[in-house]
Design a protein around this motif. Structure first.
Motif, PDB file in Angstrom:
ATOM      1  N   SER A  69       1.009  -1.295   0.097  1.00  0.00           N
ATOM      2  CA  SER A  69      -0.368   0.013  -0.300  1.00  0.00           C
ATOM      3  C   SER A  69       0.662   1.453   0.192  1.00  0.00           C
ATOM      4  CB  SER A  69      -1.263   0.137   0.993  1.00  0.00           C
ATOM      5  OG  SER A  69      -0.292   0.429   2.583  1.00  0.00           O
ATOM      6  N   THR A  75      -2.929  -2.278   4.672  1.00  0.00           N
ATOM      7  CA  THR A  75      -4.281  -1.484   4.231  1.00  0.00           C
ATOM      8  C   THR A  75      -5.109  -3.163   3.941  1.00  0.00           C
ATOM      9  OG1 THR A  75      -3.897  -0.553   2.381  1.00  0.00           O
ATOM     10  CG2 THR A  75      -4.166   0.886   4.590  1.00  0.00           C
ATOM     11  N   GLU A 153      -5.938   4.967   0.315  1.00  0.00           N
ATOM     12  CA  GLU A 153      -4.394   4.720   1.162  1.00  0.00           C
ATOM     13  C   GLU A 153      -4.327   5.687   1.551  1.00  0.00           C
ATOM     14  OE1 GLU A 153      -3.479   0.855  -1.264  1.00  0.00           O
ATOM     15  OE2 GLU A 153      -2.332   1.952  -1.575  1.00  0.00           O
ATOM     16  N   LEU A 156      -5.582   7.192   4.480  1.00  0.00           N
ATOM     17  CA  LEU A 156      -5.436   6.041   5.921  1.00  0.00           C
ATOM     18  C   LEU A 156      -4.261   6.122   6.088  1.00  0.00           C
ATOM     19  CD1 LEU A 156      -6.946   2.787   4.885  1.00  0.00           C
ATOM     20  CD2 LEU A 156      -7.830   4.231   6.634  1.00  0.00           C
TER      21      LEU A 156
END
Ligand SMILES: [Zn+2]
Length: 237
Positions: A69, A75, A153, A156
């Protein structure tokens, strides 16, 4: 030796990526792991710079499940990890996983950590670019920590880094130290996934470090390495 000084200082003991993968074979063979009975799981950054290490893993261990990721946090989550586990060979009732968890950092031809000279480009670019983007956002103002479905991504990663450190530390820590902090946080997240899963029939090895891209080749700085066999954890370093 201008190119070597920052690397040697920040990541002492880093070794050639192929040598590192050869070492995983040497370390795991005594514990019953081989290419036929083990599924590789590779958690790196998505950056194409990381691929040579994947190629070495595939050559040594066979096709690998991709945990990668932006920023190398796992993730893929519970569902992705369950998929990887369900794909592992079962030999005499045991399944085996080899898991790599490694963010990355470049060093360019001028010796700048956090930068890399890419083929066909005249100017160096950031590596890891995803981590550098978060640092820049923290430097310029409040960071939005909401999940962005068009940028899942990165949003996060942004949230995880902001939870990890105050903005001023993200900006001021320095890219090498920050990458080491992220390395440990990625390992923590991976270990939470493992702890959440039913691992009773699994033996697994974890290699956590930092991938280094240098003008002279690919290196790996290994920080944590262990194998769990029948529930018992054994250090590999
Ligand atoms: Zn990256």
């Amino acid at each position: 030796m201008a190119l070597q000084t920052p690397l040697a200082r920040e990541f002492p003991g880093a070794i050639d990526a192929k040598h590192f993968v050869d070492r995983t074979v040497e370390m795991l063979t005594p514990h019953g792991f081989d290419a036929d009975n083990t599924l590789g799981c590779v958690g790196l950054c998505r950056d194409e710079l990381t691929r040579p290490l994947v190629d070495h893993v595939v050559q040594a261990w066979g096709e690998a499940f991709d945990f990668s990721s932006l920023g190398a946090f796992p993730t893929l989550g519970r569902t992705g990890f369950a998929a990887a586990r369900s794909h592992a060979p079962t030999i005499h009732g045991r399944d085996r996983l080899l898991i790599l968890s490694m963010p990355h950092i470049g060093i360019d031809r001028d010796g700048r950590l956090g930068w890399s000279n890419r083929p066909g480009q005249t100017e160096a670019t950031t590596a890891c670019g995803a981590i550098a983007a978060v640092i820049n956002e923290c430097a310029t103002g409040p960071v939005n920590q909401e999940l962005d479905v068009l940028d899942p991504e990165q949003s996060l990663l942004r949230r995880r880094l902001c939870q990890l450190l105050p903005d001023q530390d993200l900006v001021g820590l320095g890219i090498a130290e920050l990458t080491r902090v992220i390395r440990k946080a990625g390992l923590d997240d991976l270990e939470r996934l493992i702890a959440d899963a039913d691992m009773e029939r699994y033996d697994y090895a974890v290699f956590s470090g930092v991938q280094l891209h240098t003008p002279d080749g690919e290196l790996v700085w290994l920080a944590d390495a262990y194998v769990v066999v029948s529930g018992s954890r054994i250090a590999l370093q």
